[in-house]
Write an enzyme that holds these catalytic residues in place. Sequence first.
Site, PDB file in Angstrom:
ATOM      1  N   LYS A   1      36.995  29.820  33.555  1.00  0.00           N
ATOM      2  CA  LYS A   1      36.472  28.984  34.652  1.00  0.00           C
ATOM      3  C   LYS A   1      34.978  29.218  34.852  1.00  0.00           C
ATOM      4  CE  LYS A   1      39.437  30.689  37.703  1.00  0.00           C
ATOM      5  NZ  LYS A   1      40.248  31.631  36.882  1.00  0.00           N
TER       6      LYS A   1
ATOM      7  N   ARG B   1      43.537  27.601  45.288  1.00  0.00           N
ATOM      8  CA  ARG B   1      44.522  28.446  44.617  1.00  0.00           C
ATOM      9  C   ARG B   1      45.898  28.344  45.261  1.00  0.00           C
ATOM     10  NH1 ARG B   1      40.306  32.246  42.349  1.00  0.00           N
ATOM     11  NH2 ARG B   1      41.537  33.667  41.148  1.00  0.00           N
TER      12      ARG B   1
ATOM     13  N   ARG C   1      35.964  42.344  29.045  1.00  0.00           N
ATOM     14  CA  ARG C   1      34.965  42.234  30.118  1.00  0.00           C
ATOM     15  C   ARG C   1      34.900  43.540  30.923  1.00  0.00           C
ATOM     16  NH1 ARG C   1      35.619  37.461  34.303  1.00  0.00           N
ATOM     17  NH2 ARG C   1      37.208  38.878  35.089  1.00  0.00           N
TER      18      ARG C   1
ATOM     19  N   ARG D   1      34.017  44.997  35.976  1.00  0.00           N
ATOM     20  CA  ARG D   1      34.489  44.365  37.218  1.00  0.00           C
ATOM     21  C   ARG D   1      35.710  45.120  37.728  1.00  0.00           C
ATOM     22  NH1 ARG D   1      35.667  37.905  37.752  1.00  0.00           N
ATOM     23  NH2 ARG D   1      37.690  38.471  38.649  1.00  0.00           N
TER      24      ARG D   1
ATOM     25  N   ARG E   1      47.297  39.934  39.044  1.00  0.00           N
ATOM     26  CA  ARG E   1      46.590  38.646  39.138  1.00  0.00           C
ATOM     27  C   ARG E   1      47.363  37.567  38.374  1.00  0.00           C
ATOM     28  NH1 ARG E   1      41.146  40.763  36.865  1.00  0.00           N
ATOM     29  NH2 ARG E   1      40.419  38.604  36.856  1.00  0.00           N
TER      30      ARG E   1
HETATM   31  P1  AP5 Z   1      35.656  33.840  32.652  1.00  0.00           P
HETATM   32  O1  AP5 Z   1      34.844  32.650  32.363  1.00  0.00           O
HETATM   33  O2  AP5 Z   1      35.080  34.915  33.486  1.00  0.00           O
HETATM   34  O3  AP5 Z   1      37.098  33.407  33.196  1.00  0.00           O
HETATM   35  P2  AP5 Z   1      37.536  33.078  34.658  1.00  0.00           P
HETATM   36  O4  AP5 Z   1      38.611  32.054  34.529  1.00  0.00           O
HETATM   37  O5  AP5 Z   1      36.358  32.784  35.512  1.00  0.00           O
HETATM   38  O6  AP5 Z   1      38.188  34.487  35.006  1.00  0.00           O
HETATM   39  P3  AP5 Z   1      38.120  35.339  36.325  1.00  0.00           P
HETATM   40  O7  AP5 Z   1      38.571  36.719  35.954  1.00  0.00           O
HETATM   41  O8  AP5 Z   1      36.825  35.193  37.028  1.00  0.00           O
HETATM   42  O9  AP5 Z   1      39.257  34.613  37.138  1.00  0.00           O
HETATM   43  P4  AP5 Z   1      40.011  35.044  38.389  1.00  0.00           P
HETATM   44  O10 AP5 Z   1      40.644  33.797  38.800  1.00  0.00           O
HETATM   45  O11 AP5 Z   1      40.909  36.199  38.168  1.00  0.00           O
HETATM   46  O12 AP5 Z   1      38.861  35.658  39.326  1.00  0.00           O
HETATM   47  P5  AP5 Z   1      38.020  35.120  40.554  1.00  0.00           P
HETATM   48  O13 AP5 Z   1      36.707  35.740  40.516  1.00  0.00           O
HETATM   49  O14 AP5 Z   1      38.126  33.649  40.672  1.00  0.00           O
HETATM   50  O15 AP5 Z   1      36.110  34.433  31.251  1.00  0.00           O
HETATM   51  C1  AP5 Z   1      36.709  35.712  31.180  1.00  0.00           C
HETATM   52  C2  AP5 Z   1      36.037  36.543  30.106  1.00  0.00           C
HETATM   53  O16 AP5 Z   1      36.363  35.993  28.839  1.00  0.00           O
HETATM   54  C3  AP5 Z   1      34.498  36.544  30.191  1.00  0.00           C
HETATM   55  O17 AP5 Z   1      34.042  37.841  29.965  1.00  0.00           O
HETATM   56  C4  AP5 Z   1      34.111  35.601  29.057  1.00  0.00           C
HETATM   57  O18 AP5 Z   1      32.829  35.907  28.545  1.00  0.00           O
HETATM   58  C5  AP5 Z   1      35.208  35.887  28.037  1.00  0.00           C
HETATM   59  N1  AP5 Z   1      35.441  34.903  26.994  1.00  0.00           N
HETATM   60  C6  AP5 Z   1      35.569  35.214  25.692  1.00  0.00           C
HETATM   61  N2  AP5 Z   1      35.788  34.138  24.949  1.00  0.00           N
HETATM   62  C7  AP5 Z   1      35.814  33.092  25.789  1.00  0.00           C
HETATM   63  C8  AP5 Z   1      36.014  31.715  25.583  1.00  0.00           C
HETATM   64  N3  AP5 Z   1      36.193  31.207  24.388  1.00  0.00           N
HETATM   65  N4  AP5 Z   1      36.016  30.887  26.658  1.00  0.00           N
HETATM   66  C9  AP5 Z   1      35.807  31.409  27.888  1.00  0.00           C
HETATM   67  N5  AP5 Z   1      35.598  32.742  28.135  1.00  0.00           N
HETATM   68  C10 AP5 Z   1      35.608  33.572  27.088  1.00  0.00           C
HETATM   69  O19 AP5 Z   1      38.841  35.743  41.791  1.00  0.00           O
HETATM   70  C11 AP5 Z   1      38.892  37.146  41.969  1.00  0.00           C
HETATM   71  C12 AP5 Z   1      39.698  37.483  43.205  1.00  0.00           C
HETATM   72  O20 AP5 Z   1      39.059  36.926  44.363  1.00  0.00           O
HETATM   73  C13 AP5 Z   1      41.123  36.918  43.256  1.00  0.00           C
HETATM   74  O21 AP5 Z   1      42.037  37.757  42.585  1.00  0.00           O
HETATM   75  C14 AP5 Z   1      41.359  36.869  44.769  1.00  0.00           C
HETATM   76  O22 AP5 Z   1      41.651  38.144  45.282  1.00  0.00           O
HETATM   77  C15 AP5 Z   1      40.004  36.451  45.313  1.00  0.00           C
HETATM   78  N6  AP5 Z   1      39.867  34.985  45.430  1.00  0.00           N
HETATM   79  C16 AP5 Z   1      38.965  34.191  44.771  1.00  0.00           C
HETATM   80  N7  AP5 Z   1      39.134  32.913  45.094  1.00  0.00           N
HETATM   81  C17 AP5 Z   1      40.132  32.865  46.007  1.00  0.00           C
HETATM   82  C18 AP5 Z   1      40.786  31.808  46.700  1.00  0.00           C
HETATM   83  N8  AP5 Z   1      40.443  30.539  46.523  1.00  0.00           N
HETATM   84  N9  AP5 Z   1      41.798  32.138  47.542  1.00  0.00           N
HETATM   85  C19 AP5 Z   1      42.176  33.423  47.733  1.00  0.00           C
HETATM   86  N10 AP5 Z   1      41.611  34.461  47.084  1.00  0.00           N
HETATM   87  C20 AP5 Z   1      40.602  34.193  46.228  1.00  0.00           C
HETATM   88 MG    MG Z   2      35.487  33.664  37.214  1.00  0.00          MG
END
Ligand code: AP5
Ligand code: MG
Length: 190
Positions: free
Chosen positions: A14, A89, A128, A134, A145
Amino acid sequence: MKNIIIFGAPGSGKGTYSDDIVARYDMGHISTGDVLRSEIKNGTELGKIAQGYIDNGQLIPDELMIDILAKTYDALPAGKGVIFDGFPRTITQAEALKKMLADRKHDMGVMLELIVDEETLLARLLNRAKEQGRADDNEETIKKRFEVYHKQTAPLSKWFEQEGIRNAFTWKGSKETMLGEIFAFLDTQK
Ligand code: AP5
Ligand code: MG
């Protein structure tokens, strides 16, 4: 560009694809995870509340998240289109987003769902962890998660389908291919 909701499991890309989309179409980007991590880093009250949930791989309560989202959205320059990354979400968040945008005479635009197998997701997040450290990228929290995603978030896919805005992209082993498919679709949406 119209608004974009980018949707998928932890590690599905994402944040990564949002950066590429922002660079190509010049739009705003709201990552709710990044907003929360910045609050934690700055030691705010919100950060203190969020930390416990994030460390356990759980979702922050809907009311809190919806409020943060609206404030962040209203602080962005109007008229460019925004990518929503990590929000909604839950069904409650999705309904709230739809209403918040309708109140402003905006709409949800398009939803992009990133479909990636769990083995690849886990490998990306563990990698990562090594590169960026992180806090929630440890195997125990990643598993939670994934569970939360399957139980609370994945069912939203159907909600978007019913809204008629869901567009799925499946990982086939190459970032260039995935991004090419996403851009080819978005080029038709400008
Ligand atoms: P990346 O692009 O970082 O993936 P992502 O989908 O953004 O993964 P996240 O870990 O950020 O998702 P998440 O939903 O767990 O966390 P969030 O911060 O939203 O890619 C991942 C890795 O893969 C990177 O290092 C990238 O470089 C690598 N990669 C390698 N090859 C790749 C390729 N081909 N394509 C893409 N990437 C590649 O949320 C964190 C926490 O916050 C949640 O657990 C929750 O507690 C809270 N939170 C956030 N939003 C809400 C909400 N709306 N409601 C309630 N709680 C929330
Ligand atoms: Mg992210």
